[in-house]
Write a protein that holds these residues in place. Structure first.
Motif, short mmCIF file in Angstrom:
data_model
loop_
_atom_site.label_atom_id
_atom_site.label_comp_id
_atom_site.label_asym_id
_atom_site.label_seq_id
_atom_site.Cartn_x
_atom_site.Cartn_y
_atom_site.Cartn_z
N UNK A 205 0.83 -1.32 0.10
CA UNK A 205 0.05 0.08 -0.13
C UNK A 205 0.86 1.37 -0.02
N UNK A 206 0.48 2.32 -1.04
CA UNK A 206 1.48 3.32 -1.08
C UNK A 206 0.40 4.67 -0.76
N UNK A 207 0.62 5.36 0.13
CA UNK A 207 -0.30 6.46 0.38
C UNK A 207 0.22 7.65 -0.62
N UNK A 208 -1.04 8.48 -0.66
CA UNK A 208 -0.85 9.51 -1.38
C UNK A 208 0.21 10.50 -1.01
N UNK B 134 3.37 9.69 -0.91
CA UNK B 134 4.66 8.90 -0.41
C UNK B 134 5.55 8.85 -1.51
N UNK B 135 6.72 8.64 -0.90
CA UNK B 135 8.00 8.15 -1.80
C UNK B 135 8.48 6.91 -1.72
N UNK B 136 7.96 5.96 -2.45
CA UNK B 136 8.39 4.54 -2.12
C UNK B 136 9.56 4.09 -3.06
N UNK C 154 10.05 4.34 -6.95
CA UNK C 154 11.34 4.56 -7.29
C UNK C 154 12.04 3.31 -7.32
N UNK C 155 12.70 2.78 -8.29
CA UNK C 155 13.58 1.43 -8.28
C UNK C 155 14.82 1.57 -8.40
N UNK C 156 15.67 1.08 -7.55
CA UNK C 156 17.01 1.09 -7.67
C UNK C 156 17.78 -0.25 -7.21
N UNK D 280 9.78 4.99 2.44
CA UNK D 280 9.45 3.65 2.70
C UNK D 280 10.19 2.77 1.81
N UNK D 281 10.76 1.84 2.28
CA UNK D 281 11.59 1.05 1.37
C UNK D 281 10.74 -0.36 1.38
N UNK D 282 10.77 -0.93 0.33
CA UNK D 282 10.33 -2.32 0.02
C UNK D 282 11.58 -3.20 -0.50
#
Ligand code: ATP
Ligand code: MG
Length: 350
Positions: free
Chosen positions: A25-28, A30-32, A189-191, A203-205
């Motif tokens: 879940x990603x909030x409005x 948010x930078x994930x 953002x993918x890295x 938040x990091x996944x």
């Protein structure tokens, strides 16, 4: 702006499962950051949100809408890739306005949007140049400009900085972060760079082999990694790991017994992995012996490769250590920062 929800999202290519059911879940606003080793499925997951890959199972929502079957152009997202591929025969302004033109905005509206984006990104003086007349960082900024002119609900970035040199990466990292603070657009953002993840994310996944290992704020992951994979992935230099057994006297690793936090006693007799970050050793004459293998002075700190019993470990000390390889120092692990993981499976024990 919108929230983004992934429910049990799966992807397979033929019989090969690549993404094994991801909930996120990603909030409005948010930078994930999605982070993980090469091949773990980061780009695939991002491309499914973008609509560039079909979804084999589960559901992706952007705002209230399920977007599984929506075309990319109808999802109201903008994506910035590693190979940002500007049109070489178009000026900066035309590159940035191109997608708006495509949607049939008036010339005046487009010019106004482009100017707005150029001002935010510091590109106003460069609008009449061609991509070949720009530096790498400026080109990357144009690619971002192309994304922000559309004022999308969600930004998707796939390793946008990996073509830049180390110094410029740090600068652009800061720029993307301040851009987000200004626009507050929901961002994925993918890295594969854990430093980028730590410094940029709300938040990091952490992904591994198409599964989520842990989701949390950067410092939560750093301070309390849920398992050995996350512990080893987040942080540089990486956490040290020693294999051994939890005993009443301490943690018995090959050739050494390390002190344990009192709470670890409930696991007495259990085979485990002792994790400690390099900065969580202190030089202390009552500590355990460590044979110096290598000393690397960094100026502000000293990095020491040392042998704890038979295991190589890294220590980072604020003090300057002027000792030669072969000498023995004494180090004390900070018991508040000792991490214990199950020997099988690597789940956190303490
Ligand atoms: N079209 C495809 N057909 C079959 N397998 C694919 C396809 N695209 C990707 N894969 C596989 O899916 C897995 C995940 O790929 P993906 O590109 O998402 O990884 P990634 O995490 O982005 O890696 P990197 O950090 O190297 O970019 C990989 O094992 C890859 O080989
Ligand atoms: Mg990728």
């Amino acid at each position: 702006m919108a929230e983004v929800t992934l429910s049990n999202v799966r992807k397979s290519y033929g019989a090969v499962d690549i993404i094994h059911g991801i909930d996120l879940g990603i909030s409005d606003g948010e930078f994930v950051v999605l982070v993980g080793p090469s091949g773990c499925g980061k780009s695939t997951l991002l491309r499914m949100v973008a609509g560039l890959e079909t979804i084999s199972g589960g559901e992706v929502r952007i705002g209230p809408r399920v977007v599984n079957d929506l075309d990319p152009k109808d999802r109201d997202i903008a994506m910035v890739f590693q190979n940002y591929a500007l049109y070489p025969h178009m000026t900066v302004a035309t590159n940035m306005g191109f997608s708006l033109e495509h949607r049939g905005g008036s010339k005046a509206e487009i010019a106004e949007r482009v100017k707005w984006a150029a001002d935010i990104l510091g590109l106003a003086p460069l609008l009449d140049r061609y991509p070949r007349q720009l530096s790498g960082g400026q080109r990357q900024r144009v690619a971002m400009g192309r994304a922000i002119v559309r004022n999308p609900q969600v930004f998707l970035f796939d390793e946008p900085l990996s073509n830049l040199d180390a110094k410029l990466r740090v600068v652009m990292r800061g720029e993307i972060k301040s851009l987000h603070q200004r626009l507050k657009t929901t961002t994925i953002y993918v890295t594969h760079d854990q430093v980028e993840a730590m410094t940029m994310a709300d938040k990091i996944v952490v992904l591994n082999g198409g599964r989520v290992e842990q989701i949390g704020a950067p410092l939560e992951l750093y301070d309390r990694p849920a398992n050995q994979f996350v512990a080893g992935f987040i942080g540089s230099p990486s956490m040290n790991f020693l294999n051994g057994t939890i005993t009443a006297e301490g943690f018995a690793a090959p050739g050494i017994v390390l002190p344990l936090p009192a709470a670890a006693q409930v696991h007495t007799g259990r085979k485990a992995v002792y994790g400690i970050r390099p900065e969580h050793f202190a030089l202390d004459e009552n500590g355990v012996p460590a044979e110096i293998i290598l000393v690397e002075p960094m100026g502000s700190e000293t990095q020491v490769t040392m042998k704890l019993g038979e295991t190589l470990a890294t220590g980072v000390f604020r003090e300057r250590v002027s000792l030669s390889p072969g000498a023995t120092i004494r180090v004390r692990p900070d018991l508040d920062n000792v991490h214990l993981f199950a020997a099988d499976g690597g789940q956190r024990l303490n």
